[in-house]
Design a protein around this motif. Structure first.
Motif, short mmCIF file in Angstrom:
data_model
loop_
_atom_site.label_atom_id
_atom_site.label_comp_id
_atom_site.label_asym_id
_atom_site.label_seq_id
_atom_site.Cartn_x
_atom_site.Cartn_y
_atom_site.Cartn_z
N LEU A 1 110.09 -24.44 -21.81
CA LEU A 1 110.93 -25.71 -20.44
C LEU A 1 110.65 -26.10 -19.28
O LEU A 1 110.49 -27.00 -18.99
CB LEU A 1 112.26 -24.70 -20.07
N SER A 2 110.40 -24.65 -18.53
CA SER A 2 109.01 -25.63 -17.33
C SER A 2 107.66 -26.50 -17.50
O SER A 2 108.22 -27.84 -17.03
CB SER A 2 109.12 -24.03 -17.02
N THR A 3 107.09 -26.35 -18.59
CA THR A 3 105.90 -27.02 -19.23
C THR A 3 106.90 -28.88 -19.31
O THR A 3 105.70 -29.38 -19.00
CB THR A 3 105.55 -26.31 -20.44
N TYR A 4 107.72 -28.39 -20.22
CA TYR A 4 107.65 -29.92 -20.78
C TYR A 4 109.05 -30.83 -19.97
O TYR A 4 109.70 -31.50 -19.84
CB TYR A 4 108.08 -29.53 -22.27
N GLY A 5 108.84 -29.95 -18.14
CA GLY A 5 109.61 -30.72 -17.24
C GLY A 5 111.13 -29.93 -17.33
O GLY A 5 111.95 -31.66 -16.24
N ASP B 1 103.84 -27.66 -8.19
CA ASP B 1 105.02 -27.92 -8.62
C ASP B 1 106.24 -26.25 -8.75
O ASP B 1 105.18 -25.77 -9.36
CB ASP B 1 104.91 -28.96 -9.63
N ALA B 2 107.58 -26.40 -8.74
CA ALA B 2 107.56 -25.10 -9.22
C ALA B 2 107.48 -25.21 -11.05
O ALA B 2 107.85 -24.17 -11.10
CB ALA B 2 109.14 -25.77 -8.17
N GLY B 3 107.90 -26.80 -11.68
CA GLY B 3 107.99 -26.13 -12.99
C GLY B 3 106.63 -25.45 -13.35
O GLY B 3 106.60 -24.32 -14.39
N THR B 4 105.48 -26.07 -12.62
CA THR B 4 103.88 -25.71 -13.86
C THR B 4 104.08 -24.10 -13.26
O THR B 4 103.55 -23.32 -13.80
CB THR B 4 103.19 -26.42 -12.73
N ALA B 5 104.91 -22.81 -11.32
CA ALA B 5 104.63 -22.22 -11.05
C ALA B 5 105.48 -21.32 -11.97
O ALA B 5 104.84 -19.71 -12.66
CB ALA B 5 105.04 -22.02 -9.41
N ILE B 6 106.65 -21.78 -12.24
CA ILE B 6 107.30 -21.28 -13.39
C ILE B 6 106.98 -21.03 -14.52
O ILE B 6 107.45 -19.72 -15.70
CB ILE B 6 109.00 -21.70 -13.22
N ALA B 7 106.34 -21.90 -15.59
CA ALA B 7 105.60 -21.51 -15.77
C ALA B 7 104.18 -20.87 -16.10
O ALA B 7 104.65 -19.58 -17.58
CB ALA B 7 105.13 -23.35 -17.06
N ILE B 8 103.59 -20.88 -15.24
CA ILE B 8 102.85 -20.01 -15.40
C ILE B 8 102.92 -18.55 -15.26
O ILE B 8 103.01 -17.39 -16.15
CB ILE B 8 102.12 -20.44 -14.22
#
Length: 497
Positions: free
Chosen positions: A455-459, A62-69
């Motif tokens: 921020l991305s990791t926590y949704g 998902d986009a959030g996980t991708a941005i976090a990575i």
């Protein structure tokens, strides 16, 4: 590698003094090409990374996980620049460190090229380690080519070197991005490995033109220090190995067990380093004052990079889903947008240099603190602009010119803040911490990207209008605050303008 026809600009004793590179020592050509190919491999892979992470044919995240990575990866690269500089100063010397770094980066890209998801993150780790080792040391070797800070060619040499960075960054998305998106993702990563291989080969061949100082370890570790360092490293590695073995064995392991600690480190390390310098009782009152003033610049830079670096993640994923990437009926890869910033840098950098020089002649050049404030406001404006296509793209596609306009605002802000930040860091650093403070400047990028990753990791959905508006407002308000307190900061800066 081209050489200049002028042969009288190199000074006696300079490596390759009989031949020059645009009037500079011949060794600059070696470092220019090395950095160009390394940036070609780095930015090519970075252009593909967020798109590969979310693509169904990629990892399908998902986009959030991708941005976090993505954020963790970029923050780790800059975090490792400090230990990379330490290895150059204390263990291998700059030249050997760069050669090893290039090999590690190439190996990392080759691992990314393997069509197995299980090795992907190990490949990212190798690229991050290699980039951290290379980043500080190759710049140090550029400085070694000149006769100290007073050499009139020095600033020009770094300008030529900087052009190599942007040439590689410009070409990479066009070549690697096209192959990765249109042909095969892993073939794109393999091209990044080829780019680094070319850079490494020409570095090894051309290293005879480098300064002899680049092979010297400036402050080698004593036997006692070496043993102590190895012992501490082994203890921490053992603790990490035991901890993660327990986490995996008990079935609790997720990607967050790696990402969250790295992001916390990205925030804790910069604060710890600055606090340690600030508490040093050996610093004079003037040095203490400058460190206090520098904290303003550090925080401002962290806010700036937090937004700016989303150009390669949040904006890239938005463009992949919501931007019409057709010109005259022809579809171009979304990764091409990553070439906009470097081409704007190359086009606008001479313009900004001319403007500052013209204003300086009339005694009207803005101070460093005012330039920083302007950079923050501009990066904030870029996200206010981002709000418009976000709203317009509800269920449809928007013009690619919106992305270009956003990058234009960010690039103008970059040119007001980034070069000035490097300069002010060298001017405000206490003599005792002259080298370490450059690492502190890179840690501002680490801190900014770590916040984005958390921020991305926590949704938190960074492509939502409310979040984008909040980030834009934060940057603009930070810029206004810096400008309002400019007189207080100037007092802390002492004789630095």
């Amino acid at each position: 590698m081209a050489s200049s026809l002028t042969k009288d600009s190199a000074r006696p004793g300079t490596p390759g003094s009989d031949r020059t590179f645009f009037g500079h020592p011949r060794g600059l050509a070696t470092l220019f090409m090395t950095e160009m190919w390394e940036r070609f491999s780095y930015y090519g892979m970075r252009a593909l990374l967020p798109l590969y992470l979310v693509a169904p044919a990629g990892l399908g995240l998902d986009a959030g996980t991708a941005i976090a990575i993505y954020s963790v990866y970029v923050s780790t690269v800059y975090l490792l620049a400090m230990p990379g500089g330490w290895f150059g100063d204390r263990v291998w010397g700059p030249r050997k460190t760069v050669a090893i770094a290039g090999s590690v980066i190439m190996a990392g890209h080759l691992v990314l090229a393997l069509p197995t998801a299980g090795t992907f993150y190990f490949g990212l780790l190798l690229v991050a380690i290699g980039s951290g080792l290379l980043k500080s040391n190759i710049s140090t070797m550029v400085g070694h080519l000149y006769d100290g800070p007073a050499d009139p060619r020095r600033d020009g040499g770094f300008t030529v070197f900087y052009m190599g960075i942007n040439l590689g960054a410009f070409a990479a998305p066009l070549v690697i991005g096209t192959v990765g998106q249109k042909v095969n993702w892993h073939l794109g990563f393999a091209l990044a490995a080829l780019g680094m291989a070319l850079g490494l080969v020409q570095f090894l061949i051309g290293s005879r033109n480098l300064s002899d100082r680049s092979s010297v370890v400036p402050k080698p570790l004593s036997t006692e220090e070496r043993n102590s360092t190895l012992r501490k490293a082994m203890i921490w590695m053992l603790i990490a190995a035991v901890f993660y073995t327990i986490v995996v064995a008990t079935g609790h392991y997720t990607l967050n067990w790696v990402m969250v600690p790295l992001m916390v480190i990205g925030l804790v390390v910069p604060v710890t380093v600055l606090a340690r310098i600030k508490r040093d009782k050996e610093l004079t009152g003037v040095e203490q004052s400058k460190v206090s003033g520098y904290i303003w610049f550090f925080v401002a830079a962290a806010v700036f990079w937090m937004i700016y670096d989303q150009g390669g993640s949040t904006l890239s994923i938005f463009a992949d889903d919501h931007v019409d990437n057709h010109v005259f009926g022809w579809e171009f890869p979304v990764s091409w947008f990553q070439s906009v910033n470097p081409v704007l840098v190359m086009a606008l950098a001479p313009v900004f240099a001319t403007i500052w020089l013209s204003l300086a002649r009339r005694g009207k050049e803005p101070s460093t603190i005012v330039k920083f404030a302007g950079g923050l406001v501009l990066v904030g404006i870029s996200f206010f602009v981002f709000l418009l296509p976000l709203v317009a793209a509800d269920g449809g596609k928007v013009s690619p010119w919106w992305i270009v306009l956003i990058y234009f605002c960010q690039t103008t802000g970059e040119l007001m803040l980034s070069p000035v930040g490097l300069s002010v860091t060298t001017k405000m650093a206490p003599a005792k911490y002259a080298s370490q403070m450059m690492g502190v400047w890179f840690l501002a990028v680490t801190a900014g990207d770590a916040v984005t990753g958390l921020l991305s990791t926590y949704g938190v959905d960074l492509n939502k209008t409310g979040v984008v508006a909040a980030e834009a407002a934060l940057a603009v308000l930070a810029g206004v605050a810096v400008w309002m307190y400019r007189k207080s900061v100037k007092q802390l800066m002492g004789d630095v303008r």
